[in-house]
Design a protein around this motif. Structure first.
Motif, PDB file in Angstrom:
ATOM      1  N   SER A  94       0.961  -1.177   0.031  1.00  0.00           N
ATOM      2  CA  SER A  94       0.001  -0.206  -0.178  1.00  0.00           C
ATOM      3  C   SER A  94       0.712   1.142   0.097  1.00  0.00           C
ATOM      4  N   THR A  95       1.932   1.185   0.840  1.00  0.00           N
ATOM      5  CA  THR A  95       2.919   2.475   0.878  1.00  0.00           C
ATOM      6  C   THR A  95       3.681   2.744  -0.523  1.00  0.00           C
ATOM      7  N   VAL A  96       4.060   1.596  -1.011  1.00  0.00           N
ATOM      8  CA  VAL A  96       4.461   1.680  -2.262  1.00  0.00           C
ATOM      9  C   VAL A  96       3.627   2.097  -3.400  1.00  0.00           C
ATOM     10  N   ARG A  97       2.549   1.481  -3.498  1.00  0.00           N
ATOM     11  CA  ARG A  97       1.392   1.706  -4.371  1.00  0.00           C
ATOM     12  C   ARG A  97       1.123   3.435  -4.587  1.00  0.00           C
ATOM     13  N   ARG A  98       1.010   3.910  -3.124  1.00  0.00           N
ATOM     14  CA  ARG A  98       0.801   5.381  -3.042  1.00  0.00           C
ATOM     15  C   ARG A  98       1.962   6.256  -3.359  1.00  0.00           C
ATOM     16  N   GLY A  99       3.132   5.749  -3.340  1.00  0.00           N
ATOM     17  CA  GLY A  99       4.119   6.573  -3.794  1.00  0.00           C
ATOM     18  C   GLY A  99       4.774   7.048  -2.505  1.00  0.00           C
ATOM     19  N   VAL A 100       4.472   6.596  -1.490  1.00  0.00           N
ATOM     20  CA  VAL A 100       5.063   7.031  -0.271  1.00  0.00           C
ATOM     21  C   VAL A 100       6.515   6.652  -0.171  1.00  0.00           C
ATOM     22  N   ARG A 101       7.491   7.589   0.067  1.00  0.00           N
ATOM     23  CA  ARG A 101       9.021   7.195   0.155  1.00  0.00           C
ATOM     24  C   ARG A 101       9.031   7.200   1.663  1.00  0.00           C
ATOM     25  N   THR A 102       9.569   5.808   2.306  1.00  0.00           N
ATOM     26  CA  THR A 102      10.073   5.987   3.460  1.00  0.00           C
ATOM     27  C   THR A 102      10.822   4.791   3.878  1.00  0.00           C
ATOM     28  N   THR A 103      11.703   4.805   4.568  1.00  0.00           N
ATOM     29  CA  THR A 103      12.939   3.527   4.719  1.00  0.00           C
ATOM     30  C   THR A 103      12.251   2.355   5.306  1.00  0.00           C
ATOM     31  N   CYS A 104      13.037   1.054   5.238  1.00  0.00           N
ATOM     32  CA  CYS A 104      12.791  -0.029   5.653  1.00  0.00           C
ATOM     33  C   CYS A 104      13.751   0.120   7.312  1.00  0.00           C
ATOM     34  N   GLN A 105      12.775  -0.293   8.168  1.00  0.00           N
ATOM     35  CA  GLN A 105      13.228  -0.072   9.608  1.00  0.00           C
ATOM     36  C   GLN A 105      13.201  -1.415  10.199  1.00  0.00           C
ATOM     37  N   CYS A 106      13.083  -2.468   9.437  1.00  0.00           N
ATOM     38  CA  CYS A 106      12.667  -3.945   9.792  1.00  0.00           C
ATOM     39  C   CYS A 106      13.928  -4.336  10.604  1.00  0.00           C
ATOM     40  N   PHE A 107      15.172  -4.106  10.228  1.00  0.00           N
ATOM     41  CA  PHE A 107      16.198  -4.521  11.064  1.00  0.00           C
ATOM     42  C   PHE A 107      17.172  -3.692  11.340  1.00  0.00           C
ATOM     43  N   GLY A 108      16.655  -2.809  11.824  1.00  0.00           N
ATOM     44  CA  GLY A 108      17.484  -1.525  12.467  1.00  0.00           C
ATOM     45  C   GLY A 108      17.604  -0.258  11.097  1.00  0.00           C
ATOM     46  N   HIS A 109      18.502   0.347  11.438  1.00  0.00           N
ATOM     47  CA  HIS A 109      18.572   1.593  10.858  1.00  0.00           C
ATOM     48  C   HIS A 109      19.066   1.111   9.106  1.00  0.00           C
TER      49      HIS A 109
END
Length: 194
Positions: A94-109
């Motif tokens: 959903s985030t990608v489809r809407r063009g929202v640019r945010t980083t993955c914090q799944c495994f830390g920075h």
């Protein structure tokens, strides 16, 4: 088939252990995860913190359930992993489809923006959870050496999953340096006169 289950459980336990640890190691780390969750712009603001806490609690629960060597806890852990990973894959999509640019914090920075690779990673992990649940439900004897090898393979694969963004960055082709047209002209004229 028990070896597939052992490998899958070890892989998922490693992934969720690293994921939970990188969020819980400091208030700043959890804050970064919470901000990343907020930037996905999926949840109303009052829900961001509770959902972030719930995600980390689920990650810890998965690790604990998979660590207990009972079939029922393994099934619960694998089921919870599949549900959480599916939900995260849908949220990322959903985030990608809407063009929202945010980083993955799944495994830390990480500086890597959420993208298709994160969706594929999570859906692949869902498949691992399902395969481990199906093969583990059949039961059967496990030889110590082969079982240990399956667990070690799972831990190694899980470790690779946790550094996938770093590996992609490291293995990305480096473009050749750009030179100015004037410098290229100088090099050409020097070569011709030589």
């Amino acid at each position: 088939m028990q070896y597939v289950a052992l490998c899958g459980k070890a892989l998922l336990a490693t992934v969720f252990l690293v994921s939970a640890w990188t969020k819980l190691r400091s208030p700043a780390a959890f804050g970064a995860f919470r901000r990343s969750t907020r930037r996905m712009a999926i949840l109303p603001e009052p829900w961001v913190r509770p959902v972030a806490v719930l995600v980390v609690a689920a990650e810890v629960a998965i690790v604990l359930l998979l660590a207990v060597p009972l079939p029922v806890t393994a099934l619960l852990g694998l089921g919870l992993a599949a549900v959480l990973l599916t939900g995260l894959a849908l949220a990322i999509a959903s985030t990608v489809r809407r063009g929202v640019r945010t980083t993955c914090q799944c495994f830390g920075h990480s500086d890597t923006p959420l993208g298709a690779v994160h969706i594929v990673r999570n859906l692949t992990l869902v498949a691992v959870a399902v395969a481990a649940a199906v093969t583990g439900a059949r039961g059967g004897a496990v030889e110590f050496g082969a079982g240990l090898l399956a667990v070690l393979a799972g831990v190694l694969a899980g470790a690779v999953v946790t550094v996938l963004d770093d590996l992609r960055h490291l293995l990305r082709p480096v473009p050749p340096p750009k030179t100015s047209a004037a410098r290229q002209g100088i090099r050409t004229s020097v070569r011709r006169s030589a």
